[in-house]
Design an enzyme around this catalytic site. Structure first.
Site, PDB file in Angstrom:
ATOM      1  N   LYS A  78       1.256  -1.098   0.063  1.00  0.00           N
ATOM      2  CA  LYS A  78       0.085  -0.112  -0.190  1.00  0.00           C
ATOM      3  C   LYS A  78       1.139   1.432  -0.073  1.00  0.00           C
ATOM      4  O   LYS A  78       2.099   1.034   0.544  1.00  0.00           O
ATOM      5  CB  LYS A  78      -0.992   0.221   1.032  1.00  0.00           C
ATOM      6  CG  LYS A  78      -2.483   0.831   0.676  1.00  0.00           C
ATOM      7  CD  LYS A  78      -3.310   0.403   0.922  1.00  0.00           C
ATOM      8  CE  LYS A  78      -4.758   0.325   0.188  1.00  0.00           C
ATOM      9  NZ  LYS A  78      -5.439  -0.686   0.254  1.00  0.00           N
ATOM     10  N   GLY A 175     -23.086   4.575   3.561  1.00  0.00           N
ATOM     11  CA  GLY A 175     -22.745   4.698   3.186  1.00  0.00           C
ATOM     12  C   GLY A 175     -23.094   4.259   1.444  1.00  0.00           C
ATOM     13  O   GLY A 175     -23.730   3.095   1.313  1.00  0.00           O
ATOM     14  N   GLY A 177     -21.692   6.139  -1.296  1.00  0.00           N
ATOM     15  CA  GLY A 177     -20.363   6.899  -2.525  1.00  0.00           C
ATOM     16  C   GLY A 177     -20.550   5.178  -3.765  1.00  0.00           C
ATOM     17  O   GLY A 177     -21.377   4.554  -4.138  1.00  0.00           O
ATOM     18  N   ASN A 178     -19.254   5.246  -3.971  1.00  0.00           N
ATOM     19  CA  ASN A 178     -18.534   4.152  -5.227  1.00  0.00           C
ATOM     20  C   ASN A 178     -19.352   2.629  -5.441  1.00  0.00           C
ATOM     21  O   ASN A 178     -20.347   2.453  -5.751  1.00  0.00           O
ATOM     22  CB  ASN A 178     -17.718   3.940  -5.683  1.00  0.00           C
ATOM     23  CG  ASN A 178     -17.253   4.891  -6.158  1.00  0.00           C
ATOM     24  OD1 ASN A 178     -17.513   5.739  -7.267  1.00  0.00           O
ATOM     25  ND2 ASN A 178     -15.732   6.148  -5.837  1.00  0.00           N
ATOM     26  N   VAL A 179     -19.026   2.072  -3.666  1.00  0.00           N
ATOM     27  CA  VAL A 179     -19.744   0.766  -4.235  1.00  0.00           C
ATOM     28  C   VAL A 179     -21.189   0.665  -3.721  1.00  0.00           C
ATOM     29  O   VAL A 179     -21.589  -0.243  -3.738  1.00  0.00           O
ATOM     30  CB  VAL A 179     -18.182  -0.105  -3.351  1.00  0.00           C
ATOM     31  CG1 VAL A 179     -19.356  -1.898  -2.444  1.00  0.00           C
ATOM     32  CG2 VAL A 179     -17.241   0.150  -3.202  1.00  0.00           C
ATOM     33  N   TYR A 181     -23.908   2.604  -3.481  1.00  0.00           N
ATOM     34  CA  TYR A 181     -24.815   2.925  -4.761  1.00  0.00           C
ATOM     35  C   TYR A 181     -24.923   1.069  -5.849  1.00  0.00           C
ATOM     36  O   TYR A 181     -25.992   1.275  -5.861  1.00  0.00           O
ATOM     37  CB  TYR A 181     -24.506   4.701  -5.935  1.00  0.00           C
ATOM     38  CG  TYR A 181     -25.402   4.142  -6.525  1.00  0.00           C
ATOM     39  CD1 TYR A 181     -26.053   4.996  -6.462  1.00  0.00           C
ATOM     40  CD2 TYR A 181     -24.085   3.500  -7.329  1.00  0.00           C
ATOM     41  CE1 TYR A 181     -27.391   4.670  -7.602  1.00  0.00           C
ATOM     42  CE2 TYR A 181     -25.024   3.931  -9.446  1.00  0.00           C
ATOM     43  CZ  TYR A 181     -26.764   5.597  -8.606  1.00  0.00           C
ATOM     44  OH  TYR A 181     -27.422   4.639 -10.139  1.00  0.00           O
TER      45      TYR A 181
HETATM   46  P1  NAD Z   1     -16.569   6.204  -1.208  1.00  0.00           P
HETATM   47  O1  NAD Z   1     -15.828   7.221  -0.449  1.00  0.00           O
HETATM   48  O2  NAD Z   1     -17.366   6.354  -3.189  1.00  0.00           O
HETATM   49  O3  NAD Z   1     -18.337   6.277  -0.446  1.00  0.00           O
HETATM   50  C1  NAD Z   1     -18.025   6.121   1.213  1.00  0.00           C
HETATM   51  C2  NAD Z   1     -19.204   6.721   1.062  1.00  0.00           C
HETATM   52  O4  NAD Z   1     -19.351   6.790   3.026  1.00  0.00           O
HETATM   53  C3  NAD Z   1     -19.328   8.746   0.915  1.00  0.00           C
HETATM   54  O5  NAD Z   1     -20.559   8.241   0.321  1.00  0.00           O
HETATM   55  C4  NAD Z   1     -19.417   9.348   2.474  1.00  0.00           C
HETATM   56  O6  NAD Z   1     -20.264  10.259   2.537  1.00  0.00           O
HETATM   57  C5  NAD Z   1     -20.065   7.985   3.406  1.00  0.00           C
HETATM   58  N1  NAD Z   1     -20.255   8.162   4.730  1.00  0.00           N
HETATM   59  C6  NAD Z   1     -18.596   8.731   4.820  1.00  0.00           C
HETATM   60  N2  NAD Z   1     -18.851   8.661   6.708  1.00  0.00           N
HETATM   61  C7  NAD Z   1     -20.085   7.817   6.446  1.00  0.00           C
HETATM   62  C8  NAD Z   1     -20.759   7.961   7.945  1.00  0.00           C
HETATM   63  N3  NAD Z   1     -19.791   8.240   9.076  1.00  0.00           N
HETATM   64  N4  NAD Z   1     -22.324   7.190   7.720  1.00  0.00           N
HETATM   65  C9  NAD Z   1     -22.864   7.451   6.911  1.00  0.00           C
HETATM   66  N5  NAD Z   1     -22.473   7.824   5.442  1.00  0.00           N
HETATM   67  C10 NAD Z   1     -20.223   7.736   5.402  1.00  0.00           C
HETATM   68  O7  NAD Z   1     -15.917   4.770  -1.378  1.00  0.00           O
HETATM   69  P2  NAD Z   1     -16.322   4.161  -1.725  1.00  0.00           P
HETATM   70  O8  NAD Z   1     -14.724   3.611  -2.927  1.00  0.00           O
HETATM   71  O9  NAD Z   1     -17.799   3.217  -2.215  1.00  0.00           O
HETATM   72  O10 NAD Z   1     -15.714   2.776  -0.593  1.00  0.00           O
HETATM   73  C11 NAD Z   1     -16.515   2.121   0.661  1.00  0.00           C
HETATM   74  C12 NAD Z   1     -15.486   1.091   1.706  1.00  0.00           C
HETATM   75  O11 NAD Z   1     -15.511  -0.031   0.421  1.00  0.00           O
HETATM   76  C13 NAD Z   1     -14.570   2.390   1.622  1.00  0.00           C
HETATM   77  O12 NAD Z   1     -14.431   2.032   3.877  1.00  0.00           O
HETATM   78  C14 NAD Z   1     -13.448   1.014   1.371  1.00  0.00           C
HETATM   79  O13 NAD Z   1     -11.608   1.777   1.489  1.00  0.00           O
HETATM   80  C15 NAD Z   1     -14.038  -0.101   1.190  1.00  0.00           C
HETATM   81  N6  NAD Z   1     -13.547  -0.161  -0.250  1.00  0.00           N
HETATM   82  C16 NAD Z   1     -13.702   0.061  -1.907  1.00  0.00           C
HETATM   83  C17 NAD Z   1     -12.969  -0.360  -2.450  1.00  0.00           C
HETATM   84  C18 NAD Z   1     -13.827   0.017  -3.940  1.00  0.00           C
HETATM   85  O14 NAD Z   1     -13.348  -1.037  -4.962  1.00  0.00           O
HETATM   86  N7  NAD Z   1     -13.666   1.000  -3.556  1.00  0.00           N
HETATM   87  C19 NAD Z   1     -12.456  -2.476  -3.017  1.00  0.00           C
HETATM   88  C20 NAD Z   1     -12.355  -2.844  -1.591  1.00  0.00           C
HETATM   89  C21 NAD Z   1     -12.817  -1.926  -0.111  1.00  0.00           C
END
Ligand code: NAD
Length: 349
Positions: A78, A175, A177-179, A181
């Site tokens: 990382k 949450g 976000g990307n995942v 949704y």
């Molecule tokens: P993202 O930043 O797109 O989405 C995170 C969402 O969580 C945001 O919409 C944010 O507003 C919301 N959030 C933050 N604090 C919050 C709270 N207290 N209550 C409710 N919502 C809250 O991130 P992502 O890419 O969707 O990833 C989400 C999680 O999955 C992260 O922990 C990330 O490390 C993990 N992850 C993501 C991937 C990936 O492919 N993107 C892969 C493995 C793990």
């Protein structure tokens, strides 16, 4: 420094300062027993360098375990960039980081993580081939969501639900976000009922409108009476007190490092709630970037992501029959893969 590395069994820590761009970056490589270390690069504000080092070490270790359980020929690494107060030229900063990655000669392959974008990966790609998630590569989030969806079905099967259709299954997603949704979309398309929360009102409204979801307050979503609580926002949300407030049969979501402390896995187990270990259920994105980097076709990648459900089913059955928390079984299974490869004298990369 060496004490921290020994405790986490991290093989190397690399530091880079680039005077021209102000880049201050750390790359942690947990190990390369199974292959080159693949893991994201995050750019966030740290209170101090120690905090950034600890973050890199903890995340690199997690990537090793994730790759091992996903049966991928990859090690764990990382990168963290200490976010400057003001970035003079973002492209130049990431180009400098790209040269840093290149100097490691392929021992570390970088990817997107918190704070980084496909444009940043493109800047890195101008300096090195050891990068994924560029604008031509695609976003891993839908594949992470697909893996979580497969994992949720494996959990439901163990609880005796049919899974060809999720009618009557109630999922609370924290949450969006990307995942989160993408997961909401998959669940909605399979007739599940959704309760959702996000601190971002626009993202919340989008899911309510598109997926007929009900909103819950961000600080109370984990208390919702539902079948599955799915943490897809922040890490460390499963503290002892939050676990006591859970009102579900299953916890299965994408967030990294969900357990506030490692022994919190024991508290979930004691409450008889099925917990899908985070680094197993959220490995779909890693599978996507790793296989795509090798030129695999989308069908093959999706087939690989189906393995998450199978592995999770095996792991949870073992947890129930041996009465051991699923988080501990996951660590044992990953360590078996990692360190048996050492015994078989596989050459390190
Ligand atoms: P993202 O930043 O797109 O989405 C995170 C969402 O969580 C945001 O919409 C944010 O507003 C919301 N959030 C933050 N604090 C919050 C709270 N207290 N209550 C409710 N919502 C809250 O991130 P992502 O890419 O969707 O990833 C989400 C999680 O999955 C992260 O922990 C990330 O490390 C993990 N992850 C993501 C991937 C990936 O492919 N993107 C892969 C493995 C793990």
């Amino acid at each position: 420094m060496f004490k921290r590395m020994t405790t986490a069994k991290v093989n190397d820590l690399h530091f880079k300062y680039d005077e021209k761009t102000g880049l201050k970056a750390i790359i942690a490589i947990h190990n390369t027993l199974l292959g080159p270390a693949l893991g994201g690069c995050r750019i966030i504000e740290y209170q101090n360098t120690d905090q950034a080092i600890d973050d890199a070490i903890r995340l690199a270790k997690g990537m090793s375990y994730k790759a091992a359980l996903a049966n991928l020929p990859l090690g764990g690494g990382k990168a963290v960039i200490l976010k400057p107060i003001k970035i003079k030229d973002r492209a130049l900063l990431f180009e400098a980081f790209g040269r840093f990655v290149n100097e490691l000669g392929g021992r570390y392959i970088t990817a997107m993580d918190a704070g980084t974008t496909t444009e940043d990966m493109d800047a890195i790609a101008s300096q090195t081939q050891y990068v994924t998630c560029t604008s031509t590569g695609g976003n891993p989030a839908p594949y992470t969501a697909l893996g979580v969806f497969n994992g949720i079905k494996a959990c439901l099967k163990l609880k005796g639900h049919q899974t060809t259709n999720l009618k009557g299954v109630h999922v609370a997603i924290q949450g969006l976000g990307n995942v989160g949704y993408e997961l909401a979309r998959l669940l909605y398309e399979n007739d599940a009922r959704l309760t959702v929360a996000d601190i971002d009102k626009t993202k919340l409204a989008r899911c309510i409108n598109e997926f007929n979801a009900t909103a819950a307050p961000a600080d109370a979503i984990h208390k919702v009476n539902c079948d599955i609580f799915s943490p897809c926002g922040l890490g460390s949300i499963l503290s002892k007190s939050a676990i006591n407030e859970l009102n579900c049969q299953i916890v299965a979501g994408s967030a990294n490092n969900q357990l506030a402390l490692p022994h919190c896995g024991e508290f979930i187990h004691q409450r008889n709630i099925l917990y899908a270990p985070d680094y197993l259920i959220n490995a779909g994105g890693l599978m996507f970037v790793a296989l795509q980097h090798k030129g695999a076709k989308l069908d093959a990648i999706k087939k690989k992501i189906e393995e998450i459900g199978t592995t999770l089913h095996t792991l949870l059955k073992r947890s129930l029959s041996q009465n051991i928390p699923s988080s501990e079984i996951a660590d044992h299974m990953a360590e078996e893969v990692l360190y048996s490869s050492q015994q078989s004298n596989r050459p390190a990369v």
